[in-house]
Design a protein around this motif. Sequence first.
Motif, PDB file in Angstrom:
ATOM      1  N   PHE A   6       0.823  -1.202   0.000  1.00  0.00           N
ATOM      2  CA  PHE A   6       0.000   0.000   0.000  1.00  0.00           C
ATOM      3  C   PHE A   6       0.863   1.261   0.000  1.00  0.00           C
ATOM      4  CE2 PHE A   6      -2.284  -3.330   2.197  1.00  0.00           C
ATOM      5  CZ  PHE A   6      -3.559  -3.274   1.632  1.00  0.00           C
ATOM      6  N   LYS A   7       0.429   2.235  -0.761  1.00  0.00           N
ATOM      7  CA  LYS A   7       0.971   3.584  -0.709  1.00  0.00           C
ATOM      8  C   LYS A   7       0.167   4.304   0.374  1.00  0.00           C
ATOM      9  CE  LYS A   7       1.224   7.772  -3.493  1.00  0.00           C
ATOM     10  NZ  LYS A   7       0.995   8.342  -4.835  1.00  0.00           N
ATOM     11  N   THR A   8       0.855   4.951   1.323  1.00  0.00           N
ATOM     12  CA  THR A   8       0.144   5.565   2.442  1.00  0.00           C
ATOM     13  C   THR A   8       0.662   6.969   2.743  1.00  0.00           C
ATOM     14  OG1 THR A   8       1.634   4.893   4.232  1.00  0.00           O
ATOM     15  CG2 THR A   8      -0.001   3.265   3.510  1.00  0.00           C
ATOM     16  N   SER A   9       0.013   7.591   3.699  1.00  0.00           N
ATOM     17  CA  SER A   9       0.476   8.887   4.215  1.00  0.00           C
ATOM     18  C   SER A   9       0.987   8.733   5.647  1.00  0.00           C
ATOM     19  CB  SER A   9      -0.665   9.908   4.169  1.00  0.00           C
ATOM     20  OG  SER A   9      -1.734   9.497   5.001  1.00  0.00           O
ATOM     21  N   ILE A  10       1.340   7.521   6.026  1.00  0.00           N
ATOM     22  CA  ILE A  10       1.829   7.239   7.379  1.00  0.00           C
ATOM     23  C   ILE A  10       3.204   7.884   7.572  1.00  0.00           C
ATOM     24  CG2 ILE A  10       2.574   5.398   8.944  1.00  0.00           C
ATOM     25  CD1 ILE A  10       0.535   3.579   7.432  1.00  0.00           C
ATOM     26  N   SER A  11       3.402   8.504   8.721  1.00  0.00           N
ATOM     27  CA  SER A  11       4.697   9.092   9.058  1.00  0.00           C
ATOM     28  C   SER A  11       5.282   8.348  10.260  1.00  0.00           C
ATOM     29  CB  SER A  11       4.543  10.579   9.369  1.00  0.00           C
ATOM     30  OG  SER A  11       3.743  10.754  10.508  1.00  0.00           O
ATOM     31  N   ASP A  37      10.719   5.270   1.641  1.00  0.00           N
ATOM     32  CA  ASP A  37      10.230   5.287   0.262  1.00  0.00           C
ATOM     33  C   ASP A  37       9.300   6.490   0.102  1.00  0.00           C
ATOM     34  OD1 ASP A  37       7.991   4.507  -1.795  1.00  0.00           O
ATOM     35  OD2 ASP A  37       9.695   3.200  -2.249  1.00  0.00           O
ATOM     36  N   CYS A  38       9.297   7.106  -1.063  1.00  0.00           N
ATOM     37  CA  CYS A  38       8.466   8.295  -1.289  1.00  0.00           C
ATOM     38  C   CYS A  38       6.969   7.998  -1.159  1.00  0.00           C
ATOM     39  CB  CYS A  38       8.765   8.911  -2.656  1.00  0.00           C
ATOM     40  SG  CYS A  38       8.337   7.863  -4.060  1.00  0.00           S
ATOM     41  N   ASP A  39       6.586   6.733  -1.288  1.00  0.00           N
ATOM     42  CA  ASP A  39       5.179   6.343  -1.168  1.00  0.00           C
ATOM     43  C   ASP A  39       4.803   5.863   0.229  1.00  0.00           C
ATOM     44  OD1 ASP A  39       4.504   6.961  -3.807  1.00  0.00           O
ATOM     45  OD2 ASP A  39       5.165   5.000  -4.524  1.00  0.00           O
ATOM     46  N   HIS A  40       5.723   5.956   1.180  1.00  0.00           N
ATOM     47  CA  HIS A  40       5.465   5.540   2.572  1.00  0.00           C
ATOM     48  C   HIS A  40       4.779   4.177   2.591  1.00  0.00           C
ATOM     49  CE1 HIS A  40       6.196   9.600   4.517  1.00  0.00           C
ATOM     50  NE2 HIS A  40       6.468   9.742   3.228  1.00  0.00           N
ATOM     51  N   ILE A  41       5.493   3.187   2.143  1.00  0.00           N
ATOM     52  CA  ILE A  41       4.976   1.849   1.882  1.00  0.00           C
ATOM     53  C   ILE A  41       4.604   1.096   3.158  1.00  0.00           C
ATOM     54  CG2 ILE A  41       5.597  -0.442   0.950  1.00  0.00           C
ATOM     55  CD1 ILE A  41       5.104   1.701  -1.205  1.00  0.00           C
ATOM     56  N   LEU A  42       3.448   0.446   3.093  1.00  0.00           N
ATOM     57  CA  LEU A  42       3.003  -0.517   4.094  1.00  0.00           C
ATOM     58  C   LEU A  42       2.881  -1.852   3.366  1.00  0.00           C
ATOM     59  CD1 LEU A  42       1.667  -1.628   6.706  1.00  0.00           C
ATOM     60  CD2 LEU A  42      -0.490  -0.670   5.842  1.00  0.00           C
ATOM     61  N   ARG A  43       3.606  -2.878   3.850  1.00  0.00           N
ATOM     62  CA  ARG A  43       3.517  -4.231   3.284  1.00  0.00           C
ATOM     63  C   ARG A  43       2.841  -5.127   4.299  1.00  0.00           C
ATOM     64  NH1 ARG A  43       8.594  -2.732   2.098  1.00  0.00           N
ATOM     65  NH2 ARG A  43       9.102  -2.486  -0.101  1.00  0.00           N
ATOM     66  N   VAL A  44       1.841  -5.864   3.845  1.00  0.00           N
ATOM     67  CA  VAL A  44       1.107  -6.762   4.733  1.00  0.00           C
ATOM     68  C   VAL A  44       1.147  -8.161   4.150  1.00  0.00           C
ATOM     69  CG1 VAL A  44      -1.117  -7.264   5.812  1.00  0.00           C
ATOM     70  CG2 VAL A  44      -0.458  -4.885   5.408  1.00  0.00           C
ATOM     71  N   GLU A  45       1.504  -9.142   4.982  1.00  0.00           N
ATOM     72  CA  GLU A  45       1.450 -10.550   4.601  1.00  0.00           C
ATOM     73  C   GLU A  45       0.237 -11.163   5.272  1.00  0.00           C
ATOM     74  OE1 GLU A  45       4.946 -12.917   5.089  1.00  0.00           O
ATOM     75  OE2 GLU A  45       6.250 -11.205   4.654  1.00  0.00           O
ATOM     76  N   LEU A  56     -10.051   0.730   4.385  1.00  0.00           N
ATOM     77  CA  LEU A  56     -11.166   1.372   5.082  1.00  0.00           C
ATOM     78  C   LEU A  56     -10.782   1.829   6.480  1.00  0.00           C
ATOM     79  CD1 LEU A  56     -14.151  -0.899   3.980  1.00  0.00           C
ATOM     80  CD2 LEU A  56     -13.679   1.451   3.270  1.00  0.00           C
ATOM     81  N   ASN A  57     -10.080   1.002   7.213  1.00  0.00           N
ATOM     82  CA  ASN A  57      -9.721   1.349   8.589  1.00  0.00           C
ATOM     83  C   ASN A  57      -8.686   2.464   8.650  1.00  0.00           C
ATOM     84  OD1 ASN A  57     -11.036  -0.412  10.837  1.00  0.00           O
ATOM     85  ND2 ASN A  57     -10.798  -1.713   9.036  1.00  0.00           N
ATOM     86  N   LEU A  58      -7.702   2.442   7.779  1.00  0.00           N
ATOM     87  CA  LEU A  58      -6.711   3.523   7.790  1.00  0.00           C
ATOM     88  C   LEU A  58      -7.328   4.833   7.288  1.00  0.00           C
ATOM     89  CD1 LEU A  58      -3.398   1.787   6.677  1.00  0.00           C
ATOM     90  CD2 LEU A  58      -4.123   2.442   8.960  1.00  0.00           C
ATOM     91  N   GLN A  59      -8.140   4.758   6.247  1.00  0.00           N
ATOM     92  CA  GLN A  59      -8.779   5.959   5.732  1.00  0.00           C
ATOM     93  C   GLN A  59      -9.754   6.546   6.758  1.00  0.00           C
ATOM     94  OE1 GLN A  59     -10.309   4.496   2.009  1.00  0.00           O
ATOM     95  NE2 GLN A  59      -8.371   4.830   0.946  1.00  0.00           N
ATOM     96  N   ARG A  60     -10.448   5.705   7.488  1.00  0.00           N
ATOM     97  CA  ARG A  60     -11.370   6.163   8.534  1.00  0.00           C
ATOM     98  C   ARG A  60     -10.630   6.999   9.588  1.00  0.00           C
ATOM     99  NH1 ARG A  60     -12.674   1.608  12.079  1.00  0.00           N
ATOM    100  NH2 ARG A  60     -10.780   2.377  13.026  1.00  0.00           N
ATOM    101  N   ASP A  61      -9.367   6.647   9.831  1.00  0.00           N
ATOM    102  CA  ASP A  61      -8.579   7.369  10.823  1.00  0.00           C
ATOM    103  C   ASP A  61      -7.712   8.470  10.210  1.00  0.00           C
ATOM    104  OD1 ASP A  61      -9.326   6.266  13.400  1.00  0.00           O
ATOM    105  OD2 ASP A  61      -8.547   4.378  12.614  1.00  0.00           O
ATOM    106  N   GLY A  62      -7.995   8.837   8.969  1.00  0.00           N
ATOM    107  CA  GLY A  62      -7.365  10.011   8.369  1.00  0.00           C
ATOM    108  C   GLY A  62      -6.129   9.774   7.537  1.00  0.00           C
ATOM    109  N   PHE A  63      -5.782   8.523   7.278  1.00  0.00           N
ATOM    110  CA  PHE A  63      -4.597   8.221   6.469  1.00  0.00           C
ATOM    111  C   PHE A  63      -4.990   7.940   5.026  1.00  0.00           C
ATOM    112  CE2 PHE A  63      -3.553   6.831  10.784  1.00  0.00           C
ATOM    113  CZ  PHE A  63      -2.402   7.553  10.998  1.00  0.00           C
ATOM    114  N   GLU A  64      -4.141   8.349   4.114  1.00  0.00           N
ATOM    115  CA  GLU A  64      -4.295   7.935   2.728  1.00  0.00           C
ATOM    116  C   GLU A  64      -3.780   6.503   2.643  1.00  0.00           C
ATOM    117  OE1 GLU A  64      -2.359  10.628   0.047  1.00  0.00           O
ATOM    118  OE2 GLU A  64      -3.147  12.352   1.143  1.00  0.00           O
ATOM    119  N   CYS A  65      -4.474   5.674   1.892  1.00  0.00           N
ATOM    120  CA  CYS A  65      -4.063   4.279   1.767  1.00  0.00           C
ATOM    121  C   CYS A  65      -4.599   3.727   0.459  1.00  0.00           C
ATOM    122  CB  CYS A  65      -4.599   3.469   2.949  1.00  0.00           C
ATOM    123  SG  CYS A  65      -4.065   1.755   2.928  1.00  0.00           S
ATOM    124  N   GLU A  66      -3.683   3.362  -0.440  1.00  0.00           N
ATOM    125  CA  GLU A  66      -4.051   2.877  -1.753  1.00  0.00           C
ATOM    126  C   GLU A  66      -3.187   1.665  -2.088  1.00  0.00           C
ATOM    127  OE1 GLU A  66      -3.366   4.417  -6.309  1.00  0.00           O
ATOM    128  OE2 GLU A  66      -3.552   5.919  -4.723  1.00  0.00           O
TER     129      GLU A  66
END
Length: 69
Positions: A6-11, A37-45, A56-66
């Motif tokens: 996922f590309k995110t806005s997590i800092s 990474d410029c896309d603030h990557i989240l990897r989930v296994e 849905l859960n990250l976006q609900r809490d105000g984060f971009e997540c694609e």
Amino acid sequence: MNVYIFKTSISPQDISFVNSILRSVIPKSSWNFDLEDCDHILRVESKKNITKLVQLNLQRDGFECEELL
């Protein structure tokens, strides 16, 4: 095991909060962050498709997540 990326806005200061979100919604999965990474990557296994659940859960809490395909 499938890997979802996922590309995110997590800092860095959000890591603890995001970890608690992920533990509550996908407890049997593992994840890691690449915030250098410029896309603030989240990897989930996960054995099951968790894309919508994570987004849905990250976006609900105000984060971009694609999901990156």
